[in-house]
Scaffold this motif. Sequence first.
Motif, PDB file in Angstrom:
ATOM      1  N   THR A 123      13.190  93.541 125.777  1.00  0.00           N
ATOM      2  CA  THR A 123      15.137  93.809 125.087  1.00  0.00           C
ATOM      3  C   THR A 123      15.638  92.432 124.555  1.00  0.00           C
ATOM      4  N   ALA A 125      17.025  90.056 122.221  1.00  0.00           N
ATOM      5  CA  ALA A 125      17.751  90.559 121.375  1.00  0.00           C
ATOM      6  C   ALA A 125      18.401  88.841 119.997  1.00  0.00           C
ATOM      7  N   HIS A 126      17.546  87.974 120.714  1.00  0.00           N
ATOM      8  CA  HIS A 126      17.615  85.899 119.364  1.00  0.00           C
ATOM      9  C   HIS A 126      16.270  86.643 118.204  1.00  0.00           C
ATOM     10  N   THR A 127      17.143  87.628 117.187  1.00  0.00           N
ATOM     11  CA  THR A 127      17.112  87.377 116.083  1.00  0.00           C
ATOM     12  C   THR A 127      16.800  86.297 115.263  1.00  0.00           C
ATOM     13  N   VAL A 128      17.624  85.072 115.667  1.00  0.00           N
ATOM     14  CA  VAL A 128      17.707  84.111 114.241  1.00  0.00           C
ATOM     15  C   VAL A 128      16.264  83.166 114.520  1.00  0.00           C
ATOM     16  N   GLY A 129      15.380  84.026 115.010  1.00  0.00           N
ATOM     17  CA  GLY A 129      13.347  82.917 115.479  1.00  0.00           C
ATOM     18  C   GLY A 129      13.476  83.485 114.179  1.00  0.00           C
ATOM     19  N   PHE A 139      14.633  78.652 106.431  1.00  0.00           N
ATOM     20  CA  PHE A 139      14.572  77.910 107.534  1.00  0.00           C
ATOM     21  C   PHE A 139      14.539  76.234 107.401  1.00  0.00           C
ATOM     22  N   SER A 180       8.591  88.562 117.738  1.00  0.00           N
ATOM     23  CA  SER A 180       9.594  86.905 118.268  1.00  0.00           C
ATOM     24  C   SER A 180       9.783  87.542 119.720  1.00  0.00           C
ATOM     25  N   THR A 184      12.432  84.265 128.161  1.00  0.00           N
ATOM     26  CA  THR A 184      11.143  84.458 128.709  1.00  0.00           C
ATOM     27  C   THR A 184      11.359  84.622 130.286  1.00  0.00           C
ATOM     28  N   GLN A 185      12.628  84.398 130.891  1.00  0.00           N
ATOM     29  CA  GLN A 185      13.275  84.685 131.885  1.00  0.00           C
ATOM     30  C   GLN A 185      12.125  85.937 133.017  1.00  0.00           C
ATOM     31  N   GLY A 216       7.754  81.853 119.500  1.00  0.00           N
ATOM     32  CA  GLY A 216       9.311  81.806 120.321  1.00  0.00           C
ATOM     33  C   GLY A 216       8.616  80.163 120.466  1.00  0.00           C
ATOM     34  N   ARG A 218       9.047  78.763 123.709  1.00  0.00           N
ATOM     35  CA  ARG A 218       8.482  78.486 125.226  1.00  0.00           C
ATOM     36  C   ARG A 218       6.553  79.128 125.375  1.00  0.00           C
ATOM     37  N   THR A 237       8.803  76.017 114.136  1.00  0.00           N
ATOM     38  CA  THR A 237       8.165  77.089 112.822  1.00  0.00           C
ATOM     39  C   THR A 237       8.553  77.291 111.332  1.00  0.00           C
TER      40      THR A 237
HETATM   41  C1  B12 Z   1      21.822  82.105 119.747  1.00  0.00           C
HETATM   42  C2  B12 Z   1      21.413  82.183 121.066  1.00  0.00           C
HETATM   43  C3  B12 Z   1      22.440  83.299 122.081  1.00  0.00           C
HETATM   44  C4  B12 Z   1      22.947  84.525 121.119  1.00  0.00           C
HETATM   45  C5  B12 Z   1      21.427  85.670 119.933  1.00  0.00           C
HETATM   46  C6  B12 Z   1      22.078  86.284 118.796  1.00  0.00           C
HETATM   47  C7  B12 Z   1      20.950  85.857 117.598  1.00  0.00           C
HETATM   48  N1  B12 Z   1      21.147  86.807 116.941  1.00  0.00           N
HETATM   49  O1  B12 Z   1      20.004  85.807 117.784  1.00  0.00           O
HETATM   50  C8  B12 Z   1      23.274  85.923 122.036  1.00  0.00           C
HETATM   51  C9  B12 Z   1      25.215  84.964 121.671  1.00  0.00           C
HETATM   52  C10 B12 Z   1      23.556  86.815 121.799  1.00  0.00           C
HETATM   53  C11 B12 Z   1      22.347  85.192 123.297  1.00  0.00           C
HETATM   54  C12 B12 Z   1      22.325  86.080 123.683  1.00  0.00           C
HETATM   55  C13 B12 Z   1      21.839  85.935 125.173  1.00  0.00           C
HETATM   56  N2  B12 Z   1      21.088  84.997 125.339  1.00  0.00           N
HETATM   57 CO1  B12 Z   1      20.341  83.208 124.065  1.00  0.00          CO
HETATM   58  N3  B12 Z   1      20.323  81.060 123.099  1.00  0.00           N
HETATM   59  C14 B12 Z   1      21.063  81.354 122.265  1.00  0.00           C
HETATM   60  C15 B12 Z   1      20.536  79.793 121.604  1.00  0.00           C
HETATM   61  C16 B12 Z   1      22.045  78.802 121.252  1.00  0.00           C
HETATM   62  C17 B12 Z   1      20.056  79.623 120.240  1.00  0.00           C
HETATM   63  C18 B12 Z   1      18.750  80.781 120.356  1.00  0.00           C
HETATM   64  C19 B12 Z   1      18.221  80.252 118.717  1.00  0.00           C
HETATM   65  O2  B12 Z   1      19.262  80.666 117.850  1.00  0.00           O
HETATM   66  N4  B12 Z   1      17.123  79.129 118.016  1.00  0.00           N
HETATM   67  C20 B12 Z   1      17.600  79.119 116.813  1.00  0.00           C
HETATM   68  C21 B12 Z   1      15.836  79.602 116.440  1.00  0.00           C
HETATM   69  C22 B12 Z   1      15.957  78.988 114.651  1.00  0.00           C
HETATM   70  O3  B12 Z   1      15.078  78.529 116.531  1.00  0.00           O
HETATM   71  P1  B12 Z   1      14.080  79.915 118.409  1.00  0.00           P
HETATM   72  O4  B12 Z   1      14.570  81.051 118.224  1.00  0.00           O
HETATM   73  O5  B12 Z   1      12.258  78.754 118.548  1.00  0.00           O
HETATM   74  O6  B12 Z   1      12.569  80.190 116.030  1.00  0.00           O
HETATM   75  C23 B12 Z   1      12.127  79.496 116.222  1.00  0.00           C
HETATM   76  C24 B12 Z   1      10.059  79.374 116.477  1.00  0.00           C
HETATM   77  O7  B12 Z   1      10.672  79.379 118.101  1.00  0.00           O
HETATM   78  C25 B12 Z   1      10.069  79.944 116.113  1.00  0.00           C
HETATM   79  N5  B12 Z   1       9.854  81.726 116.319  1.00  0.00           N
HETATM   80  C26 B12 Z   1      10.537  82.463 116.844  1.00  0.00           C
HETATM   81  N6  B12 Z   1      10.500  83.294 116.963  1.00  0.00           N
HETATM   82  C27 B12 Z   1       9.186  83.865 115.766  1.00  0.00           C
HETATM   83  C28 B12 Z   1       8.292  84.635 115.417  1.00  0.00           C
HETATM   84  C29 B12 Z   1       7.301  84.094 114.598  1.00  0.00           C
HETATM   85  C30 B12 Z   1       6.424  85.223 114.549  1.00  0.00           C
HETATM   86  C31 B12 Z   1       7.245  83.252 114.450  1.00  0.00           C
HETATM   87  C32 B12 Z   1       5.762  83.151 113.247  1.00  0.00           C
HETATM   88  C33 B12 Z   1       7.489  81.775 114.805  1.00  0.00           C
HETATM   89  C34 B12 Z   1       9.129  82.566 115.335  1.00  0.00           C
HETATM   90  O8  B12 Z   1      10.696  79.802 114.453  1.00  0.00           O
HETATM   91  C35 B12 Z   1      11.111  79.720 114.323  1.00  0.00           C
HETATM   92  C36 B12 Z   1      11.694  79.212 113.538  1.00  0.00           C
HETATM   93  O9  B12 Z   1      11.308  77.992 113.837  1.00  0.00           O
HETATM   94  C37 B12 Z   1      19.431  79.541 122.913  1.00  0.00           C
HETATM   95  C38 B12 Z   1      19.175  77.924 123.617  1.00  0.00           C
HETATM   96  C39 B12 Z   1      18.382  77.378 122.936  1.00  0.00           C
HETATM   97  N7  B12 Z   1      19.596  76.295 122.346  1.00  0.00           N
HETATM   98  O10 B12 Z   1      17.316  77.947 122.376  1.00  0.00           O
HETATM   99  C40 B12 Z   1      20.075  80.639 123.665  1.00  0.00           C
HETATM  100  C41 B12 Z   1      19.444  80.915 125.275  1.00  0.00           C
HETATM  101  C42 B12 Z   1      17.462  81.705 124.022  1.00  0.00           C
HETATM  102  N8  B12 Z   1      19.554  82.852 125.620  1.00  0.00           N
HETATM  103  C43 B12 Z   1      19.546  82.889 126.941  1.00  0.00           C
HETATM  104  C44 B12 Z   1      20.313  83.423 127.350  1.00  0.00           C
HETATM  105  C45 B12 Z   1      19.480  83.716 129.119  1.00  0.00           C
HETATM  106  C46 B12 Z   1      20.677  84.228 127.097  1.00  0.00           C
HETATM  107  C47 B12 Z   1      21.340  85.769 127.549  1.00  0.00           C
HETATM  108  C48 B12 Z   1      20.048  86.376 128.858  1.00  0.00           C
HETATM  109  C49 B12 Z   1      22.712  85.661 128.251  1.00  0.00           C
HETATM  110  C50 B12 Z   1      23.345  86.189 129.016  1.00  0.00           C
HETATM  111  N9  B12 Z   1      23.533  85.960 130.314  1.00  0.00           N
HETATM  112  O11 B12 Z   1      23.660  87.301 128.780  1.00  0.00           O
HETATM  113  C51 B12 Z   1      21.732  87.281 126.420  1.00  0.00           C
HETATM  114  C52 B12 Z   1      20.521  87.912 126.720  1.00  0.00           C
HETATM  115  C53 B12 Z   1      20.162  89.270 124.953  1.00  0.00           C
HETATM  116  C54 B12 Z   1      19.115  89.280 124.797  1.00  0.00           C
HETATM  117  N10 B12 Z   1      19.424  90.651 125.195  1.00  0.00           N
HETATM  118  O12 B12 Z   1      18.422  89.250 124.536  1.00  0.00           O
HETATM  119  C55 B12 Z   1      18.360  81.528 127.760  1.00  0.00           C
HETATM  120  C56 B12 Z   1      16.648  82.550 127.147  1.00  0.00           C
HETATM  121  C57 B12 Z   1      16.127  81.516 129.293  1.00  0.00           C
HETATM  122  C58 B12 Z   1      15.152  81.808 128.898  1.00  0.00           C
HETATM  123  N11 B12 Z   1      14.211  80.914 130.262  1.00  0.00           N
HETATM  124  O13 B12 Z   1      14.457  83.249 128.994  1.00  0.00           O
HETATM  125  C59 B12 Z   1      18.876  80.059 126.244  1.00  0.00           C
HETATM  126  C60 B12 Z   1      17.118  79.376 126.162  1.00  0.00           C
HETATM  127  C61 B12 Z   1      19.219  79.823 126.476  1.00  0.00           C
HETATM  128  C62 B12 Z   1      19.405  78.979 128.334  1.00  0.00           C
HETATM  129  N12 B12 Z   1      19.194  78.093 127.776  1.00  0.00           N
HETATM  130  O14 B12 Z   1      19.534  79.055 129.626  1.00  0.00           O
HETATM  131  N13 B12 Z   1      21.792  84.169 122.742  1.00  0.00           N
END
Ligand code: B12
Length: 262
Positions: A123, A125-129, A139, A180, A184-185, A216, A218, A237
């Motif tokens: 489920t 939907a976090h596509t930014v990563g 990035f 991705s 992690t809930q 991801g 975590r 990454t």
């Molecule tokens: C933006 C965001 C959203 C956006 C997402 C938009 C989108 N299109 O992605 C929206 C508003 C939709 C959203 C929704 C939700 N979110 Co949100 N979100 C965030 C937020 C603020 C930033 C995530 C992000 O974009 N990071 C930037 C990217 C670049 O970093 P990254 O994902 O870590 O990716 C890097 C690495 O991890 C790695 N990586 C990641 N994936 C992959 C895959 C591969 C193959 C490889 C090699 C590397 C790799 O490389 C990337 C670049 O370095 C985080 C909090 C935070 N500050 O992290 C919360 C967060 C992730 N969300 C959270 C939650 C709870 C939700 C919701 C459940 C909220 C709700 N009650 O509705 C919903 C869930 C929606 C769903 N069905 O998934 C929680 C997750 C908690 C947990 N422990 O699971 C967080 C941590 C916020 C919090 N502190 O509570 N969210």
Amino acid sequence: MNTRDTAPRTLPDIIRPYGDTTGDGMVQVSFTLPIPHDKRAEGAALQLAAKMGLAPALLVHAKAMGPDFTFFIVYGSAAHLVDLRDVVVTEREFPLLSARDVNTLIKKRLRRQLVVVGACIGTDAHTVGIDAILNIKGFAGQKGLEYYREIKVVNCGAQVLVPELVARAREERADAVLVSQVVTQKDAHIRNTMTMSAAFREAYPAGKVPLLVVGGPRFEQGSAPALGVDRIFGKGTTPGEVASYLVHTMAQATATTKEHAR
Ligand code: B12
């Protein structure tokens, strides 16, 4: 030249955290307790801090999070020491290559494009990563895998079901599947990854499974074998690391195949 900036510093083996004065052990932690904000809640937070080894501890912030929860920040002196000799550092097991070198290696070894299928599964939907790794805009100042001439990227987007991902990987004859997991809930990232890796093992003959890579913020370091995947990538990454890993692993695999063919 200022030698203070360049001379290597000898670190002590044992260290403590530092807040106001060196070695005072001060750390700051935040947490939420499932009780309304009142004096008893504040006492509960301090009791937890003491049990965590923080003494003395100060409650620097307490705020009601709705009627039933309270968020706290506690600042206190940690009784624990860190022994730097026991710190285990996982070094990257492959060299970092330029986009040009990655393309050259793929061309030389595969004589076709390397096919990468990516998705955010379950489920989630976090596509930014995943987009940071795959999309051309990339990035941290690096272009994503779409930029690499010798890599074909199929980005399936968010909330992809595992059977759909397996089918797409087969259709595209994927060399690597990049998944991705950000949410992690309830350990959703672990369960989804295990389901995904099991589905790939079931759908492909042994030895023919594409390289399975998850990422991801975590995932626990070193947990790839338990999750049934080849590699985990964490916070921060860069696309270049992923591209370098893919060609490094591909080069190792082709070397092993040639060795067997002899
Ligand atoms: C933006 C965001 C959203 C956006 C997402 C938009 C989108 N299109 O992605 C929206 C508003 C939709 C959203 C929704 C939700 N979110 Co949100 N979100 C965030 C937020 C603020 C930033 C995530 C992000 O974009 N990071 C930037 C990217 C670049 O970093 P990254 O994902 O870590 O990716 C890097 C690495 O991890 C790695 N990586 C990641 N994936 C992959 C895959 C591969 C193959 C490889 C090699 C590397 C790799 O490389 C990337 C670049 O370095 C985080 C909090 C935070 N500050 O992290 C919360 C967060 C992730 N969300 C959270 C939650 C709870 C939700 C919701 C459940 C909220 C709700 N009650 O509705 C919903 C869930 C929606 C769903 N069905 O998934 C929680 C997750 C908690 C947990 N422990 O699971 C967080 C941590 C916020 C919090 N502190 O509570 N969210």
